[in-house]
Design a protein around this motif. Structure first.
Motif, mmCIF file in Angstrom:
data_model
loop_
_atom_site.group_PDB
_atom_site.id
_atom_site.type_symbol
_atom_site.label_atom_id
_atom_site.label_comp_id
_atom_site.label_asym_id
_atom_site.label_seq_id
_atom_site.Cartn_x
_atom_site.Cartn_y
_atom_site.Cartn_z
ATOM 1 N N ILE A 429 0.859 -1.184 0.000
ATOM 2 C CA ILE A 429 0.000 0.000 0.000
ATOM 3 C C ILE A 429 0.896 1.235 0.000
ATOM 4 O O ILE A 429 1.807 1.340 0.824
ATOM 5 C CB ILE A 429 -0.923 -0.011 1.233
ATOM 6 C CG1 ILE A 429 -1.820 -1.268 1.211
ATOM 7 C CG2 ILE A 429 -1.775 1.243 1.290
ATOM 8 C CD1 ILE A 429 -2.571 -1.509 2.508
ATOM 9 N N ILE A 430 0.642 2.156 -0.912
ATOM 10 C CA ILE A 430 1.515 3.313 -1.092
ATOM 11 C C ILE A 430 0.899 4.563 -0.472
ATOM 12 O O ILE A 430 -0.150 5.042 -0.909
ATOM 13 C CB ILE A 430 1.806 3.561 -2.590
ATOM 14 C CG1 ILE A 430 2.301 2.274 -3.270
ATOM 15 C CG2 ILE A 430 2.811 4.692 -2.752
ATOM 16 C CD1 ILE A 430 3.593 1.714 -2.712
ATOM 17 N N ALA A 431 1.568 5.095 0.566
ATOM 18 C CA ALA A 431 1.231 6.396 1.172
ATOM 19 C C ALA A 431 -0.262 6.544 1.423
ATOM 20 O O ALA A 431 -0.907 7.465 0.909
ATOM 21 C CB ALA A 431 1.749 7.528 0.288
ATOM 22 N N ASN A 432 -0.801 5.686 2.250
ATOM 23 C CA ASN A 432 -2.234 5.685 2.498
ATOM 24 C C ASN A 432 -2.472 5.494 3.995
ATOM 25 O O ASN A 432 -1.752 6.058 4.817
ATOM 26 C CB ASN A 432 -2.895 4.590 1.642
ATOM 27 C CG ASN A 432 -4.384 4.798 1.446
ATOM 28 O OD1 ASN A 432 -5.183 4.575 2.341
ATOM 29 N ND2 ASN A 432 -4.766 5.221 0.242
ATOM 30 N N VAL A 433 -3.424 4.666 4.348
ATOM 31 C CA VAL A 433 -3.795 4.448 5.740
ATOM 32 C C VAL A 433 -2.604 3.894 6.528
ATOM 33 O O VAL A 433 -1.815 3.095 6.019
ATOM 34 C CB VAL A 433 -5.006 3.498 5.809
ATOM 35 C CG1 VAL A 433 -4.670 2.127 5.257
ATOM 36 C CG2 VAL A 433 -5.543 3.393 7.220
ATOM 37 N N GLY A 434 -2.465 4.362 7.769
ATOM 38 C CA GLY A 434 -1.396 3.866 8.626
ATOM 39 C C GLY A 434 -0.042 4.470 8.360
ATOM 40 O O GLY A 434 0.971 4.010 8.896
ATOM 41 N N SER A 435 0.011 5.522 7.536
ATOM 42 C CA SER A 435 1.274 6.196 7.227
ATOM 43 C C SER A 435 1.054 7.705 7.279
ATOM 44 O O SER A 435 -0.089 8.164 7.322
ATOM 45 C CB SER A 435 1.777 5.768 5.848
ATOM 46 O OG SER A 435 1.035 6.394 4.825
ATOM 47 N N PRO A 436 2.110 8.530 7.236
ATOM 48 C CA PRO A 436 1.932 9.984 7.354
ATOM 49 C C PRO A 436 1.030 10.574 6.277
ATOM 50 O O PRO A 436 0.245 11.476 6.549
ATOM 51 C CB PRO A 436 3.361 10.527 7.254
ATOM 52 C CG PRO A 436 4.211 9.411 7.738
ATOM 53 C CD PRO A 436 3.541 8.159 7.282
ATOM 54 N N SER A 437 1.128 10.104 5.073
ATOM 55 C CA SER A 437 0.271 10.490 3.942
ATOM 56 C C SER A 437 -0.239 11.931 4.031
ATOM 57 O O SER A 437 0.522 12.872 3.886
ATOM 58 C CB SER A 437 -0.876 9.494 3.770
ATOM 59 O OG SER A 437 -1.643 9.342 4.944
#
Length: 541
Positions: A429-437
């Protein structure tokens, strides 16, 4: 031009879902590292969110030189940004240029919607099918779908009764819309509404703005870029990129290390005034504790409310435009141009739905609960997105033993480090839920994720590993970590109905979805995980 369709399955190393910033960088990186890949996107052109959100006034809120790729020095030297904050047409042109410059289009299939992605337990590969009837088989399924790519369902009572044209900011007509002299209703005062409404007001004969929740709006102070300023950035671009990666927000923001109440009232007011006049996201860096101390947040909130009184001439309208009930920042702060000034125009009326209840829409317009009728020639919806998970839930994604992702995420999206989810091997998953995004410069966050993903694929290739998969225990711990860090801040507080928690979607599980620790701590965390032998992941030979 896109390549011809194939009636037989196409085998590649990786299928990339999406052709915005994430998808384009993934294609470039994968090709550089010797992988075959295809990117699938439903749009007519590359660009992701910057293809679809082409409404009048659409603009980024991060400085153009930071909201751009840093992977190629030639690209950053040759591209000329014209404004401080790039507009949608300029960003669309930039991303199209990237696709052309690096010959990425030969691996992109546009006007292609992914309908299903299924993992095969026997072959350990993903089968991805599209609405065009194409089938792709790949070891890796890379989800570059964006955080704000699926509009939320319209929750406006009786809107189906209205027979006139309805336009959504999230899928604006390519040819544009001429509102000259028309009676227009605009619903929604988040980022899209704040950007579009002042532009529509310049054309419309009468514009009625329906507001459910007032927002904190910071002036953009956008301007054309001075050639000498641009030359200086280009001369020191490498240093600027490194500095951006060393900042929690992933961009240069001139953050003040002082706290709001270690200075005098006069000094604090002066700092707020300076930041207000300077405009943009730098305003959020006025003091270090604005998002962690309620008293400090009250101070900046009161300041913004005082500016509304200064700008808006009608006291009742000014009162309605003042946000209360949640901290500044709990809902995404909006950077806009002439937002408050627009309500001084004779052709603009604000209808505060907290003061004047909406009875419902009619064939020709709307009726308020007090019996007041309005007629409209057109309606504009800027009603927001099913953030983070919306794009995933529209596809039939199935992992081990045919378990659907919607079922796995029925209590809210669960990932380990925002990179993978248990039961779905080799799905990154790229830069989405659970990341700073969305709590950082998205392009910096995307670059982080793409680099981690392809580096991990390299490791698997070198070690002859077949699958990588998050453990259920690790992802439960990460969800708790994300929630715990968020609760150290004011982001989850108040009655904002923030899409950070999914609160803008009826029935959506309420968990804080972005990681609030910033990109520096985030990268340190995943480096520790990697150095510990990919702790929390199972790698199978």
């Amino acid at each position: 031009m896109t390549a011809a369709r194939s009636s037989t399955p196409t085998e590649v190393d990786a299928v990339v879902v999406g052709a915005g910033f994430s998808g384009l960088y993934l294609l470039w990186k994968l090709r550089k590292h010797g992988y075959t890949a295809v990117a699938l996107d439903k749009g007519k052109e590359v660009g992701g969110t910057w293809h679809w959100n082409r409404y009048p006034g659409a603009r980024c809120d991060v400085d153009s030189h930071d909201y751009s790729f840093g992977f190629d020095e030639g690209l950053e030297q040759e591209w000329e940004w014209s404004e401080r904050y790039p507009s949608q047409p300029e960003l669309q042109a930039y991303l199209a240029h990237v696709a052309d410059r690096f010959d990425l289009r030969r691996d992109i299939r546009l006007e292609t919607t992914v309908t299903e992605a299924h993992f095969d337990d026997d072959t350990k590969k993903w089968t991805v099918r599209t609405d065009a009837g194409d089938t792709y088989v790949a070891k890796f399924c890379l989800m570059a779908v964006g955080c704000l790519s699926v509009p939320k369902d319209v929750d406006v009572p009786g809107l189906e009764n209205y027979t006139g044209p309805i336009y959504r900011t999230s899928s604006w007509p390519e040819e544009g819309v001429d509102f000259s002299g028309l009676r227009v209703a605009a619903i929604g005062t988040g980022s899209s509404g704040v950007q579009a409404i002042p532009e529509i007001a310049k054309q419309a004969g009468q514009l009625t703005v329906l507001q459910r929740t007032a927002n904190f709006v910071i002036p953009a102070r956008n301007h054309k870029l001075d050639p000498a300023y641009v030359a200086d950035i280009k001369a020191n671009y490498r240093e600027r990129r490194l500095l951006s990666r060393s900042m929690p927000a992933g961009c240069i923001r001139d953050d003040n290390p002082k706290t709001a109440f270690e200075v005098s009232d006069d000094e604090r007011r002066a700092e707020f005034e300076k930041r207000w006049e300077g405009g943009g996201i730098a305003f959020l860096g006025a003091y270090s504790d604005l998002m962690v101390d309620q008293k400090a947040n009250d101070a900046v909130s009161d300041f913004i409310r005082s500016k509304i009184d200064e700008i808006v001439t009608d006291p009742d309208t000014a009162d309605s435009l003042k946000p209360y009930g949640y901290p500044m920042g709990a809902k995404r702060p909006v950077v806009g141009t002439d937002w408050y000034e627009t309500f001084n125009r004779d052709n603009v009326e604000l209808v505060d739905l907290r003061k004047k209840e909406l009875d419902g829409f009619t064939e020709k317009g709307m009726r308020l609960a007090d019996g007041t009728d309005y007629e409209f020639d057109a309606i504009v919806l800027a009603t927001g997105f099913d953030a983070f998970t919306g794009a995933f839930s529209t596809m039939d994604i199935r992992g081990r033993q045919g378990r659907s992702l919607n079922e796995a995420w029925s209590e809210g999206p669960k990932t380990h480090l925002g990179l993978g989810t248990a039961g779905f091997p080799n799905m990154f998953i790229i830069a989405n839920v659970g990341s700073p995004s969305v709590l950082a410069n998205m392009v910096t966050a995307i670059e982080q994720h793409v680099e981690w993903t392809v580096d991990t694929m390299d490791y698997m290739r070198d070690q002859d590993l077949e699958t990588i998969e998050a453990t259920a225990e690790a992802q439960e711990a990460w969800v708790e970590t994300v929630e715990e860090i968020a609760n150290m801040t004011l982001w989850p507080q108040g009655e904002s109905g923030s899409w950070y928690r999914g609160a803008n979607i009826e029935g959506k599980p309420q968990i804080f979805m972005p990681y609030a620790g910033g990109i520096v701590l985030y990268e340190e965390t995943w480096n520790e995980v990697r150095e510990a032998g990919f702790k929390g992941f199972v790698l199978q030979p």
